[in-house]
Design a protein around this motif. Sequence first.
Motif, PDB file in Angstrom:
ATOM      1  N   HIS A  51      25.745  39.346  43.376  1.00  0.00           N
ATOM      2  CA  HIS A  51      27.023  39.666  42.774  1.00  0.00           C
ATOM      3  C   HIS A  51      27.166  38.892  41.466  1.00  0.00           C
ATOM      4  O   HIS A  51      26.249  38.189  41.052  1.00  0.00           O
ATOM      5  N   ARG A 629      36.547  35.793  38.891  1.00  0.00           N
ATOM      6  CA  ARG A 629      37.682  36.548  39.404  1.00  0.00           C
ATOM      7  C   ARG A 629      37.811  37.844  38.627  1.00  0.00           C
ATOM      8  O   ARG A 629      37.174  38.012  37.601  1.00  0.00           O
ATOM      9  N   LYS A 635      40.141  36.863  43.518  1.00  0.00           N
ATOM     10  CA  LYS A 635      38.748  36.691  43.889  1.00  0.00           C
ATOM     11  C   LYS A 635      38.105  38.077  44.034  1.00  0.00           C
ATOM     12  O   LYS A 635      38.725  38.990  44.547  1.00  0.00           O
ATOM     13  N   SER A 637      35.971  40.723  45.792  1.00  0.00           N
ATOM     14  CA  SER A 637      35.406  40.933  47.117  1.00  0.00           C
ATOM     15  C   SER A 637      35.238  42.412  47.362  1.00  0.00           C
ATOM     16  O   SER A 637      35.971  43.231  46.816  1.00  0.00           O
ATOM     17  N   LYS A 638      34.242  42.709  48.169  1.00  0.00           N
ATOM     18  CA  LYS A 638      33.949  44.113  48.442  1.00  0.00           C
ATOM     19  C   LYS A 638      35.122  44.807  49.100  1.00  0.00           C
ATOM     20  O   LYS A 638      35.405  45.965  48.823  1.00  0.00           O
ATOM     21  N   THR A 639      35.788  44.053  49.987  1.00  0.00           N
ATOM     22  CA  THR A 639      36.891  44.690  50.699  1.00  0.00           C
ATOM     23  C   THR A 639      38.039  45.040  49.757  1.00  0.00           C
ATOM     24  O   THR A 639      38.717  46.037  49.937  1.00  0.00           O
ATOM     25  N   LYS A 640      38.244  44.188  48.740  1.00  0.00           N
ATOM     26  CA  LYS A 640      39.309  44.501  47.785  1.00  0.00           C
ATOM     27  C   LYS A 640      38.872  45.586  46.809  1.00  0.00           C
ATOM     28  O   LYS A 640      39.708  46.183  46.128  1.00  0.00           O
ATOM     29  N   VAL A 643      35.067  44.374  42.750  1.00  0.00           N
ATOM     30  CA  VAL A 643      33.843  43.730  42.271  1.00  0.00           C
ATOM     31  C   VAL A 643      33.298  44.453  41.045  1.00  0.00           C
ATOM     32  O   VAL A 643      33.454  45.659  40.891  1.00  0.00           O
TER      33      VAL A 643
END
Length: 1006
Positions: A51, A629, A635, A637-640, A643
Amino acid sequence: MKDIGQYDHREIEKRRSREWVEKALYSVRELLQGERFSVVIPPPNVTGSLHMGHALNATLQDILCRWHRMRGKQVEWVPGFDHAGIATQYVVDRQLQQKGMSRLEMGREEFLKKVWEWVPISRSAIREQLEKLGVSVDWSRERFTLDEGFSRAVRHAFRRLYEEGLIYRGQYMVSWCPNDLTALSDLEVEHEEEEGKLYYIRYPSEDGSWHITVATTRPETMLGDTAVAVHPEDERYRALVGKRLRLPLVEWKRRAMDGSEVSPLIPIVADSRVKPEFGTGAVKITPAHDPLDFEIGKSHGLAMVQVMDPFARMNENAGEFAGLDRYEARKKVVEKLEALGLLEKVERHRHAVGKCYRCKTVLEPTVSTQWFLKVSDQRIKSRALQVVREGLVRFIPDSWTKVYLQWVENLRDWCISRQIWWGHRIPVWYCEDCGHENLFTDEDFDRVYDKLIFNLIADGKIDQEFTPEEVEKVLHSNSFVHPEMTVLDFYKKFVFHRYHSTEVSAHLLRLFFTQDTNPTAILTEKKDRYKYDPKKKTYRFVLRCKRCGSERLRQEQDVLDTWFSSALWPFGVFGWPEETEELKKFYPTDLLVTGFDIIFFWVARMVFMGTFFLKEVPFRDVYIHALIRDEKGQKMSKTKGNVIDPLEIVEKYGADALRFTLAILTQQGRDIRLSEKRFEGYKHFANKLWNAGRFILMNLEPDLLSRLPYGAPPRPEDLWILTRLNRTAQKVNRALESYEFSEAAKELYEFVWSELCDWYIEFSKLRLYAKPQEGLPPEQAKAQEERLQAEKITVQATLLSVFERTLRLLHPFMPFITEELWQALPTAHRESVSLSPYPQYNPQELYEEAERQVERLKEIISSIRSLRSDLHIEPSRKVKLYYRAGESAPLVELFRPHLLSLAKLEGLESVEEEPPKCVAGFSKDFEFFLPLEEGVKLQELVSSYTRRLQEVEKQFKTFQERLSSESFLKRAPEEEVQKTKQSLQELEEEKRKVQTLLQALSKVRL
RNA sequence: AGGCGCGUAGCUCAGCUGGCAGAGCGCCUCCCUUACAAGGAGGAGGUCGGCGGUUCGAGUCCGCCCGUGCCUACCA
């Protein structure tokens, strides 16, 4: 004349990265004397792909590595990967579940095969990504935390610590993940504030005549209560200490962990750890399911009743609630209590809940048998504090030092065992006969074949019962980490350095095993090491209990926390525990670059292990970089779904743009807010550089180098750009020395764009495009021709020299484009720009007079341009300019061609008085007049001058006030007073001029 | 609950040892001038979170407050 065409990052980067890897440009083949710079990469997890954080990490390290390499050091940058126990197991497990398979049904051995199938896929994806970023790592020394050498190092480390009494096993409270089915270390627990409830429950006394109310957030654990505790000085309860209560609901037999039966009559104990002000001041004690209760339980000798199974479902100790999930059980328990009138009240309550860092499941504190590393022991802790306090390990930015120290000071023992399958299995074998804990490593065997075979078994590569053919097959198969070599070669290169001549074949092995049972093998340890089974035609590698000699041994099922092996990384990669040349040369490493989130997980633990095993710190400098960020400061993140994939950026904008962007955004101690636009901006920079190169290459004569001696003397602008370059080199080197990446990148950006491109290249065109005057007599024409040629040589040589050095300066930041351009230059004489020296500040190359002159020239040109723009004269239209200059007069004459060209003038004429029908402007002592054309609008000019006047007046006033203040004159340093006086004078002069201009303008309007 | 960090132009951030507030992006105007429109030239835009203190002088040093982010913690 050479045209390199348009900038195409894709083609260039693809070609160059392949070339660097194929040529093994950054592989250290022989260890040289002299300075070295050694770095180990923080090994990425083989769970997925890189990432942006990895990209940043790799970029910063690469900048420093390339920089040090170019400064003449032997650079060893070791790449590698981390097996990432829980994370990898989790990923593969999920993949299997999607295919409808289950790890638990499949069994350990089969599951591990699946992991080994999957890991190389992820690993090569990551490696490819690293290559795309252009990192200058030494691929020939690539390592994996679960390769043969590392696994052996882990066993060795475990043994040493165990024998020193620093590793112990026992029943303790740990955080248990009911989803991953393993214990976690304290660090792997994420605390999260949550809205919960506080239940007040009545516990009646033994005879039912009175009761105590306890408060709890987890009523279901009451089933495992074995006491109620109060503070010894709490007046409310003092008299009740020692009396017994009847635990509600529990009307069944409960068994403690040691098998004994536990009564539902529970004592009231006094313990100073209870906080009288919380709840009712009386706390229920569940020693098997709460860390503090565990402690209290131990001091009071209370029984531990576990009420849940590994899945956090209620077990048989929970009687009628058995089989329920803990949350269902909570509901049922509360309902029942309420029905019995024992629930006094329920309050809302915010509290922190521990969750699994990996799967976010709420953890269950549980007592279980685990292995611990006694990091709180002074042998580890005090040294870890000392090396940082004394500055042997230095954190950058320094603020992290305190964070580290505070954490180490409050260390608690580290739970190192994990109930998972993927990882380093703990090298302990329990004796089924006498119960002895046997620790085996290959040091228990002194013959190479024994060592080899032991390691293969311990690594799970072969079974304890095997055929020689199996061994041969394994050893001759391709190594996982280095497919270009066999496992045996890998052993020779990275594991057993001393036994490099070992050959292995089934035939030789069979001979060896037979010899083993030969009467000549007198030592009992060697004798009967291999037992032959004629039926299965297998050999069995025999391990015997070190206490009773029994062969009935059972290996520990648990594996070690991944960080246990990661902690050995800085020396493990250099062949430790063997005393290799590499280890001597490259340990301690010079630098570690990582994110703050793993200071505790990793950095501190490397310090523990390094100082313990090698008596030396693992690294000198620890650079802690930013967290990446998104543009809103969240932050990634994949869930958000927020990315930004570095690979996509590389594809769209190029690795060079990606790297430069990350570098310029890297300010110490600040997180990076990233948006895709940033990359676009710096791709433009790459393009600018490319086109500057294109221009220069197009204007170089093919035989320039041989004609250098015929060059004319340099012009002031040549000396100016050389000086500016020199200063840039100084600033960039200084910035990198103090890890100021942003500063270094900004200096380079500024130099390339605002000095080289905007000014010097423009100046250079005067000489490059100079045409001889026509109609001259032949001799004069020839002389002029020669002069112009000589001038051309000089300007081309300067362009070439400056650009060549600029590329070297920029190389660590943008390796691909600089390599490509540098190779295109006629001066390229090395394999790679990365192997050429890094430009340093040169005090000889400082031409301050020329620097002042050109800076002044720029001011004058800018002020003319500004007036032109205010008057809306189109940039391309040439105008005539009259001027009146004081001190600047010679300068204006000296740079007449530059002024004509860069200010787009068709004439430049000195006058005594302002010519009629002109608009005036000035730059200090240089006054100039532009003839007024029809239809020119003066409005904007008036407002522009008015604004300027206001500014000047304001500034003038503050300085005037300052100088009229007696205390300022008395107390401020003399230098400051003089400076202010001078500024005041200048401002006064400027004020006068602007006023005159405005007056003149008002007349013009009439 | 403790600890750390951050509030400066519309956005993202520089501003080291106090002395004339900066950059990039965005925005506005003009220009496809033969390296580059992924470009050039020019320009607008700021009570430096608030209050107080130290100082001749504070964006900078000190205190308090407000806002915000993170880390640590065995508050049942």
